[in-house]
Write an enzyme that holds these catalytic residues in place. Structure first.
Site, PDB file in Angstrom:
ATOM      1  N   ASP A 179     -39.846 -56.865  53.110  1.00  0.00           N
ATOM      2  CA  ASP A 179     -40.588 -56.056  54.088  1.00  0.00           C
ATOM      3  C   ASP A 179     -40.345 -54.569  53.872  1.00  0.00           C
ATOM      4  O   ASP A 179     -41.276 -53.766  53.845  1.00  0.00           O
ATOM      5  CB  ASP A 179     -40.170 -56.427  55.518  1.00  0.00           C
ATOM      6  CG  ASP A 179     -41.041 -57.528  56.120  1.00  0.00           C
ATOM      7  OD1 ASP A 179     -42.185 -57.690  55.663  1.00  0.00           O
ATOM      8  OD2 ASP A 179     -40.586 -58.202  57.051  1.00  0.00           O
TER       9      ASP A 179
ATOM     10  N   GLU B 171     -45.033 -52.195  60.481  1.00  0.00           N
ATOM     11  CA  GLU B 171     -44.198 -53.073  61.298  1.00  0.00           C
ATOM     12  C   GLU B 171     -42.755 -52.586  61.387  1.00  0.00           C
ATOM     13  O   GLU B 171     -42.086 -52.777  62.388  1.00  0.00           O
ATOM     14  CB  GLU B 171     -44.231 -54.482  60.683  1.00  0.00           C
ATOM     15  CG  GLU B 171     -43.980 -55.576  61.674  1.00  0.00           C
ATOM     16  CD  GLU B 171     -44.263 -56.959  61.103  1.00  0.00           C
ATOM     17  OE1 GLU B 171     -43.959 -57.925  61.801  1.00  0.00           O
ATOM     18  OE2 GLU B 171     -44.778 -57.066  59.981  1.00  0.00           O
TER      19      GLU B 171
ATOM     20  N   ILE C 277     -45.357 -58.403  54.614  1.00  0.00           N
ATOM     21  CA  ILE C 277     -45.273 -59.846  54.314  1.00  0.00           C
ATOM     22  C   ILE C 277     -45.757 -60.595  55.547  1.00  0.00           C
ATOM     23  O   ILE C 277     -45.019 -60.823  56.493  1.00  0.00           O
ATOM     24  CB  ILE C 277     -43.847 -60.292  53.942  1.00  0.00           C
ATOM     25  CG1 ILE C 277     -43.331 -59.527  52.715  1.00  0.00           C
ATOM     26  CG2 ILE C 277     -43.822 -61.803  53.655  1.00  0.00           C
ATOM     27  CD1 ILE C 277     -41.901 -59.873  52.321  1.00  0.00           C
ATOM     28  N   ASP C 278     -47.043 -60.935  55.542  1.00  0.00           N
ATOM     29  CA  ASP C 278     -47.643 -61.684  56.643  1.00  0.00           C
ATOM     30  C   ASP C 278     -47.459 -63.174  56.341  1.00  0.00           C
ATOM     31  O   ASP C 278     -47.855 -63.647  55.278  1.00  0.00           O
ATOM     32  CB  ASP C 278     -49.136 -61.332  56.736  1.00  0.00           C
ATOM     33  CG  ASP C 278     -49.824 -62.041  57.879  1.00  0.00           C
ATOM     34  OD1 ASP C 278     -49.185 -62.228  58.925  1.00  0.00           O
ATOM     35  OD2 ASP C 278     -51.003 -62.406  57.730  1.00  0.00           O
TER      36      ASP C 278
ATOM     37  N   THR D 186     -44.173 -64.996  57.300  1.00  0.00           N
ATOM     38  CA  THR D 186     -42.759 -65.020  56.894  1.00  0.00           C
ATOM     39  C   THR D 186     -42.268 -66.422  56.560  1.00  0.00           C
ATOM     40  O   THR D 186     -41.575 -66.642  55.569  1.00  0.00           O
ATOM     41  CB  THR D 186     -41.895 -64.448  58.043  1.00  0.00           C
ATOM     42  OG1 THR D 186     -42.365 -63.146  58.345  1.00  0.00           O
ATOM     43  CG2 THR D 186     -40.449 -64.373  57.651  1.00  0.00           C
TER      44      THR D 186
ATOM     45  N   HIS E 189     -47.127 -70.392  66.821  1.00  0.00           N
ATOM     46  CA  HIS E 189     -48.019 -69.244  66.673  1.00  0.00           C
ATOM     47  C   HIS E 189     -49.369 -69.447  67.355  1.00  0.00           C
ATOM     48  O   HIS E 189     -50.060 -68.492  67.667  1.00  0.00           O
ATOM     49  CB  HIS E 189     -48.251 -68.936  65.189  1.00  0.00           C
ATOM     50  CG  HIS E 189     -47.015 -68.458  64.493  1.00  0.00           C
ATOM     51  ND1 HIS E 189     -46.956 -68.292  63.127  1.00  0.00           N
ATOM     52  CD2 HIS E 189     -45.797 -68.109  64.969  1.00  0.00           C
ATOM     53  CE1 HIS E 189     -45.740 -67.863  62.796  1.00  0.00           C
ATOM     54  NE2 HIS E 189     -45.034 -67.747  63.901  1.00  0.00           N
TER      55      HIS E 189
ATOM     56  N   SER F 253     -50.480 -67.224  57.607  1.00  0.00           N
ATOM     57  CA  SER F 253     -50.889 -65.838  57.318  1.00  0.00           C
ATOM     58  C   SER F 253     -52.399 -65.615  57.272  1.00  0.00           C
ATOM     59  O   SER F 253     -53.197 -66.514  57.525  1.00  0.00           O
ATOM     60  CB  SER F 253     -50.265 -65.357  55.998  1.00  0.00           C
ATOM     61  OG  SER F 253     -51.000 -65.834  54.880  1.00  0.00           O
TER      62      SER F 253
ATOM     63  N   LYS G   7     -55.749 -67.476  55.675  1.00  0.00           N
ATOM     64  CA  LYS G   7     -56.797 -68.255  56.368  1.00  0.00           C
ATOM     65  C   LYS G   7     -58.136 -67.525  56.328  1.00  0.00           C
ATOM     66  O   LYS G   7     -59.179 -68.134  56.105  1.00  0.00           O
ATOM     67  CB  LYS G   7     -56.391 -68.520  57.826  1.00  0.00           C
ATOM     68  CG  LYS G   7     -55.218 -69.468  57.972  1.00  0.00           C
ATOM     69  CD  LYS G   7     -54.930 -69.792  59.427  1.00  0.00           C
ATOM     70  CE  LYS G   7     -54.153 -68.718  60.146  1.00  0.00           C
ATOM     71  NZ  LYS G   7     -52.770 -68.548  59.673  1.00  0.00           N
TER      72      LYS G   7
END
EC number: 3.1.3.7
Length: 364
Positions: A54, A77, A143-144, A146, A243, A272, A275
């Site tokens: 990250d 982030e 980093i989407d 994790t 999520h 992440s 999609k």
């Protein structure tokens, strides 16, 4: 608008090369984590590879943006406080950055280099913008996904440019994504996809690990399908149940007429913003992310790049009421959930969501 005349040529080149450099670094990290896990030396709670990744990615990408567009703001982030307080961690981050800069030195003229820790801290802290409705800023998720990253599964490097609250450019690097996704079991083709979208121009796919920034005219245009028959529809949703509400999503699929004997095969679970990429490339039709609680609000960096990718590939995105997502509201979206679908089916999906929400507990 032709592929060669859009007004974001420089922005796209910088974003592409920064995401390519960052994606190569994350691929190396993710692969090494999988090897470590196989050898039994990685503990379940060991998040250090994610932390290092990250920080390194945010430094690399923020530096590239500020080098080329010094007046642009960045919504990121991380901040550098943890890194400044841990010299060993900072040394690891700088070492990774220097290594990837050497391996991708052909990009240095465009995205620059970082050579000392103070510059790394400064670059990370460029990501402190609060966003908003006016002006121009970038939204970055280094980093989407994790958990997918730690599993050696799906994750993404996501960067978007927002002007006056509207996403105008998005680039998503998917280091572990195969080009063809048929089902949870059936994946094939080239590993590593770069998905790009420019407002008014379209959405495109190219190979992530191919060197350089190909002009859009040399990339593959991607479009959503317009399936409406429940037997043809495919849904993408998250892997992690914390999520999004998988049980509510199952009810929605039933309401849309999915056959209970085939619905599992028509559902693809991916971590992440990968999609959005599968959806935009016509390999799925609906993306469901129903809120798990009434108070949860999505972060803009989790959806900005994916949002433009869907619109420019002919799809539609909204919250659970169908209203478009507002990226001018600060660092979070002031809405519940995210639904994306092809335009032919979008309203039916929202109707199904509305009915299920009315008949369920207040938290949905």
């Amino acid at each position: 608008m032709s592929h060669t005349t859009h007004p974001y040529q420089k922005e796209l080149e910088v974003a592409t090369l920064a995401v390519k450099r960052a994606s190569l670094l994350t691929k190396q990290l993710s692969d090494s984590i999988v090897q470590t896990a196989r050898s039994g030396t990685l503990t379940k709670d060991d998040k250090s590879p994610v932390t290092i990744g990250d920080f390194a990615l945010q430094a690399i990408i923020n530096h590239a943006i500020k080098l080329n567009f010094p007046s642009d703001e960045i919504v990121g982030e991380e901040d550098s406080q943890e890194l400044q307080e841990n010299s060993s961690l900072a040394d690891q981050v700088l070492s990774l950055i220097i290594k990837i800069q050497q391996e991708t030195s052909v990009y240095n003229d465009v995205v620059g280099t970082l050579t000392d820790k103070n510059k790394v801290f400064q670059s990370i802290d460029y990501g402190n913008s609060q966003g908003g409705l006016k002006g121009r800023f970038w939204a970055l998720d280094p980093i989407d996904g994790t958990k997918g990253f730690l599993r050696g599964d799906q994750f993404a490097v996501c960067l978007a440019l927002i002007e006056d609250g509207k996403v105008v450019l998005g680039v998503i690097g998917c280091p572990n994504l195969l080009e063809n996704i048929v089902s949870n079991e059936e994946h094939s083709g080239v590993v590593g996809g770069l998905y790009s979208a420019v407002k008014g121009v379209g959405s495109f796919y190219s190979e992530l690990f191919k060197e350089g920034a190909e002009p859009l005219s040399q990339q593959k245009p991607i479009k959503m399908q317009n399936h409406t028959n429940p037997s043809q529809l495919k849904v993408v949703e998250g892997v992690e149940k914390g999520h999004s509400s998988h049980s509510t999503q199952a009810e929605i699929k039933a309401k849309l007429g999915f056959d209970p004997t085939t619905v599992a095969k028509q559902t693809v679970n991916l971590d992440s913003q990968v999609k959005y990429c599968v959806l935009a490339s016509g390999q799925a039709d609906i993306y469901l992310r129903l809120p798990v609680s009434d108070t949860y609000r999505e972060k803009i960096w989790d959806h900005a790049a994916g949002n433009i990718l869907i619109y420019e590939s002919g799809g539609q995105v909204g919250d659970v009421t169908g209203a478009p997502l507002n990226f001018g509201n600060g660092r979070t979206l002031d809405s519940k959930g995210v639904i994306a679908a092809n335009k032919e089916i979008f309203d039916k999906v929202i109707d199904a969501v509305t009915e299920i929400r009315k008949s369920s507990t207040p938290r949905v």
